[in-house]
Design an enzyme around this catalytic site. Structure first.
Site: not given
Length: 465
Positions: A454, A50, A176, A47, A42, A180, A459
């Site tokens: 909002h 990346k 993934y 991660c 990682c 990515e 939402e």
């Protein structure tokens, strides 16, 4: 019998670091061995670097989008070497930070590879070290198939250290990592093609995520070569020539790229651990047709029970080498649960249910709980789907053809929300909050009773009807 340590950890990645520090906090004498940088996949090649590259790749779209909001058009330039250097510097900073954290926690670090000798002994640099308990946390490693010229290709490990940015990049893979990196490199200005063996990417995710991300990538200009398999690679004066064939066809085609990224998956890093010597059992190793990594089938993993115990009562394993859910927070959770159980007088099991995850693609995706297909397999006709697909407000003025998808998978018998899925900007941040509700067993009525913020994309999850 007196041992040198109460706990010896093999591997200083996310799981090993979490377990060693937690065990030391309970007063255990702990050592950890790592033959690479401290921090694991990682921090070093996953991660963290990346995500930094993801941030960098998004600026090109922002320059374009700003015009719709009254900003003058600009012609930006990008410096690959500057980015790679900055990312590497941050990786090295984090490496040193984790070393400091170990020292502060009282964990002794051996900056070398450790190998199992027997159920209570490891060998580090020719030295035999004993421990009451041993934890294996060696993570996983990117794999490549055995094809002619495959040495001319790279994996995600090398992508962070390319000396030059490839003008043309071929990504092989549908998961993934492939998705990515395809989006990263396209955002940085490379011409990107993605070769997949079927017609769907992200096949382990909900189908709306799979199709939503792929549609968005295509609209951005990423080319997909579907239902195709690479056959061989040749280095030529024009670049790397890739020969491939479509499934079911005898004819072969070629494409030339400056770099080829293999991102077809990762496998537990079981090489040279001494598992056989210590008689530690592994599983899913029988399929001889699968690619092999250091002699092991790529599905091969260390077998553990719910408490991360191997068949040897004092040897444990956590993280990607067990091939359960291969995510950093999961490895950390497994490591801490192990330490709490074995050293903290708090026996507990880490739950692998309702684990949220994200794909940092463009468009981004986030998910928690069951996909629609998984839910229908388990609950049948009781499954009810609530879905909305719309243009996000941000793009009302940009003119970009962008879409957001939000989706809830609900058991109509109990009204419980079984899964939540999203494709669109900030999907990971939004799903992280919704994951709490899903984990707690929230119902559709609970979502309906929640007042939305909002205007926001989030939402939409509480206004679905």
């Amino acid at each position: 019998m007196a041992y040198d340590y109460d706990l010896f950890v093999i591997g200083a990645g996310s799981g090993g670091l979490a377990a060693s520090k937690r065990a030391a906090s309970y007063g255990a004498k702990v050592a950890i061995a790592e033959g690479d940088l401290v921090g694991g996949t990682c921090v070093i090649r996953g991660c963290v670097p990346k995500k930094l590259m993801v941030y960098a790749s998004k600026f090109s779209h922002l320059y374009e989008d700003a015009v719709g909001y009254g900003w003058s058009k600009v012609e930006p330039s990008f410096d690959w070497q500057k980015l790679v250097t900055a990312v590497n510097n941050e990786v090295m900073r984090l490496n040193q930070l984790h070393i400091n954290f170990l020292a502060k926690a009282g964990v002794e670090l051996f900056q070398s590879r450790a190998t199992l000798v027997d159920s209570h002994t490891v060998e580090v640099n020719g030295r035999k070290i004993t421990a009451d308990k041993i934890l294996i946390a060696v993570g996983g490693e990117a794999i490549k198939p055995d094809l002619p010229g495959v040495e001319y290709t790279v994996t995600s490990r090398e992508m962070f250290h390319l000396k030059e940015q490839p003008k043309r990049l071929l990504v092989i893979g549908a998961g993934y990592i492939a998705v990515e990196f395809a989006c990263i490199m396209h955002g940085l200005g490379s011409q990107v093609s993605v070769m997949i063996r079927g017609d769907r990417i992200l096949k382990d995710f909900d189908e709306d995520i799979s199709s939503g991300v792929k549609d968005g990538m295509s609209k951005h200009g990423i080319d997909f070569i579907c239902n195709s398999l690479a056959k061989k690679f040749e280095q030529t004066s024009e670049g790397i020539k890739i020969t491939y064939a479509e499934k079911g066809k005898d004819t072969e085609s070629t494409i030339t790229a400056d770099a080829v990224l293999f991102a077809i998956g990762r496998a537990p890093n079981l090489a040279r651990l001494g598992l056989e010597t210590a008689d530690v059992e592994v599983i899913n190793c029988e399929d001889e047709d699968l690619p092999r990594l250091h002699g092991y089938s790529v599905n091969c993993a260390i077998q553990v029970d719910e408490y991360s115990r191997t068949n040897q009562p004092n040897i444990f394993a956590v993280g990607d080498c067990t091939n359960r859910i291969n995510l950093t927070p999961v490895a950390i959770g497994e490591g801490r649960a192990f330490a709490d159980t074995e050293f903290g007088n708090n026996p507990r099991v880490f739950s692998h249910h309702e684990v949220a995850s994200a794909v940092f693609s463009q468009p981004e995706a986030g998910t928690v709980g069951l996909s629609e297909a998984e839910a229908r397999q388990k609950y049948g006709d009781a499954v009810k789907i609530y879905r909305a697909r719309f243009r996000p407000m941000f793009h009302s003025l940009t003119g970009a053809d962008e879409k957001v998808t939000v989706k809830l998978v609900v058991d109509s018998n109990t009204e419980r929300v079984l899964g939540a899925h999203m494709v669109g900007e900030n999907a990971a941040e939004i799903i992280q909050g919704i994951a709490i509700a899903v984990k707690m067993g929230a119902t559709k009525k609970d979502f309906d009773a929640t007042v939305g913020i909002h205007p926001s994309t989030a939402e939409e999850f509480v206004t679905l009807r």
